[in-house]
Design an enzyme around this catalytic site. Structure first.
Site, short mmCIF file in Angstrom:
data_model
loop_
_atom_site.label_atom_id
_atom_site.label_comp_id
_atom_site.label_asym_id
_atom_site.label_seq_id
_atom_site.Cartn_x
_atom_site.Cartn_y
_atom_site.Cartn_z
N HIS A 1 -7.37 -6.27 -0.17
CA HIS A 1 -6.22 -5.39 0.03
C HIS A 1 -5.12 -6.06 0.86
O HIS A 1 -3.95 -5.69 0.75
CB HIS A 1 -6.67 -4.10 0.71
CG HIS A 1 -5.62 -3.04 0.81
ND1 HIS A 1 -5.02 -2.48 -0.29
CD2 HIS A 1 -5.04 -2.45 1.90
CE1 HIS A 1 -4.13 -1.57 0.09
NE2 HIS A 1 -4.12 -1.55 1.41
N SER B 1 0.84 -1.19 0.00
CA SER B 1 0.00 0.00 0.00
C SER B 1 0.88 1.25 0.00
O SER B 1 1.61 1.48 -0.96
CB SER B 1 -0.97 -0.05 1.19
OG SER B 1 -2.04 0.84 1.01
N ASP C 1 -9.79 -5.59 -4.00
CA ASP C 1 -9.27 -4.51 -3.17
C ASP C 1 -10.11 -3.25 -3.40
O ASP C 1 -10.22 -2.78 -4.53
CB ASP C 1 -7.81 -4.25 -3.57
CG ASP C 1 -7.07 -3.28 -2.65
OD1 ASP C 1 -7.74 -2.50 -1.94
OD2 ASP C 1 -5.83 -3.32 -2.65
#
Length: 449
Positions: free
Chosen positions: A410, A264, A379
């Site tokens: 995610h 991320s 995600d």
């Protein structure tokens, strides 16, 4: 730690426990105030602050007026993620106060709320703190006999971060990976709900002969360091550089085969890390954003609320409008006009200005490194528009490989249907295909000279 109002710490005596609404050994008053405390925490989590303020005693009302309650709650959510639910409760009494402890689930970290009641059943204290996660059970792809772990540090002196180096059993130096966290105050395992994303990756790769270094994120280990101006370098980049440098000093590691694996935000910043460390062998980007963070947050809010503001009920529409307003504040920032107070996601102007001209895809395109980009198609935090830009780079650059996984969210954990925050509170593991793909790519890159 997360504090709302005054803190009241006491030895907990005469403990009663409530699970799924059933209270063992609790008086009628205790049972009633447990229900009250759970409703109070739910209201905070869902942004309903007026009924919370109405339960305060006089000192709490003075110390924590409505707007301060709102901003403090937003700060907690910015760090721990969106609120999902309340869980079990415990109750005790000490020195005339009744103390309720409530387990709370947030998207990024489990917390425990402490609600303190006075003799008149008014709220005299409110306190949130991290909760110890459930015991870790390794996935089937982990072979614990194939590696050992060594406690170490990243950095020097009082600012050093506690870390764990996972070493495969090998008589020759092996490739090494530095894991770089997503946003928020993450621990070295990147614990999100009951899930340990980074421990899964570390143990999975070590089972395949690859060393992994994971460390406490600075915003979790030393949150007091972030009271004023700071940038994403202070939060993420500098420590990743120090971790890579530290790995090179380990005799068990092949110093010419150090990889950065970011998740991320960590994936977004990996190209910047690589521009400052020309000895890296490659980058692994798990769910890398490619658009401005403030735009991504607006999209996340739309997804969680269920649509565009014109199609939502008033409360949800107002909530989305507030997020859009904060996004626009970020867009209008300049070096000459930078407010002192924290802005969107409780981050200072210096942070947003640091990211203003940063384009992860553009920076990655200029690198000469092999790059592996991985994306879960379920995600809802880093989504198809972000991955589309990375796929364009993959099409242009043979050294960049893109792989998408239809069933993964995610956290790179498999699921079905529409992904949401509640899914993060369910126990799971990083998918074995992800571990296998990363390991195979590292093995190929490590040997391709």
């Amino acid at each position: 730690m997360y504090t709302i109002g005054k803190i009241l710490f006491a030895t907990l005596l005469a403990l009663s426990v409530c699970t799924d609404g059933l209270c063992t050994g609790a008086t009628d008053r205790q049972t009633r105030l447990i229900a009250d405390a759970k409703l109070l925490v739910e209201n905070i989590g869902h942004g309903k602050f007026e009924p919370v303020e109405a339960r305060f005693d006089a000192k709490m009302s003075e110390a924590l007026p409505l707007e301060k309650l709102r901003s403090t709650s937003e700060s907690i959510i910015a760090q721990a993620g969106e609120f999902t639910r309340v869980g079990d409760a415990q109750v005790s009494e000490h020195d005339g106060y009744l103390i309720v402890l409530i387990d709370c689930e947030f998207a990024k970290a489990p917390l425990r709320a402490q609600v303190v009641y006075d003799a008149d059943d008014k709220v005299a204290g409110l306190f949130f703190k991290p909760r110890e996660p459930t015991a870790y059970v390794s996935p089937e792809y982990v072979k614990e006999s194939a590696f050992t772990e060594r406690e170490t540090k990243v950095g020097m002196g009082v600012g050093a971060l506690a870390a764990t180096l996972t070493l495969p059993n090998s008589t020759t130096p092996v490739a090494g990976v530095v894991l770089v966290h997503g946003s928020g105050p993450q621990d070295r395992d990147e614990t999100i709900g009951p899930n340990r994303v980074f421990r899964d990756i570390a143990w999975g790769l070590a089972s395949r002969g690859i060393a992994v270094l994971r460390y406490e994120k600075r915003t979790k280990a030393l949150p007091e360091s972030f009271s004023g101006d700071f940038t994403v370098d202070d939060e993420t980049v500098n420590d990743a550089l120090a971790a890579a440098a530290m790995l090179r000093t380990s005799k068990e590691i092949d110093a010419s085969s150090i990889f950065i694996a970011g998740h991320s935000l960590g994936a977004m910043m990996a190209p910047r890390i690589a521009t400052r460390d020309n000895k890296l062998r490659g980058l692994i980007l798990l769910a890398p954003p490619s658009r401005p963070l403030e735009d991504i947050v607006v999209d996340q809010q739309k997804y969680m609320l269920g649509g565009e503001s014109g199609k939502l009920e008033k409360a949800k529409s107002d909530s989305l409008a507030d997020v859009i307003r904060k996004r626009d504040e970020i867009k209008n920032l300049t070096t000459a006009k930078r407010p002192k107070q924290a802005l969107f996601l409780d981050l200072p102007a210096s942070y947003w200005l640091d990211l203003r001209d940063y384009d992860a895809v553009a920076v990655a395109q200029k690198l000469a490194l092999p790059i592996l980009v991985l994306q879960g198609e379920r995600d809802f935090q880093v989504t198809a528009p972000d991955y589309a830009r990375w796929k364009t780079l993959c099409a242009k650059q043979p050294r960049v490989t893109c792989t998408a996984y239809p069933a993964l969210n995610h956290l790179f954990i498999a699921g079905t249907g529409r992904s949401d925050l509640a899914e993060y509170s369910k126990s799971g593991h990083v998918d074995p295909k992800v571990i296998g793909d990363i390991a195979a790519w590292i093995e190929h890159t490590h040997t391709a000279r």
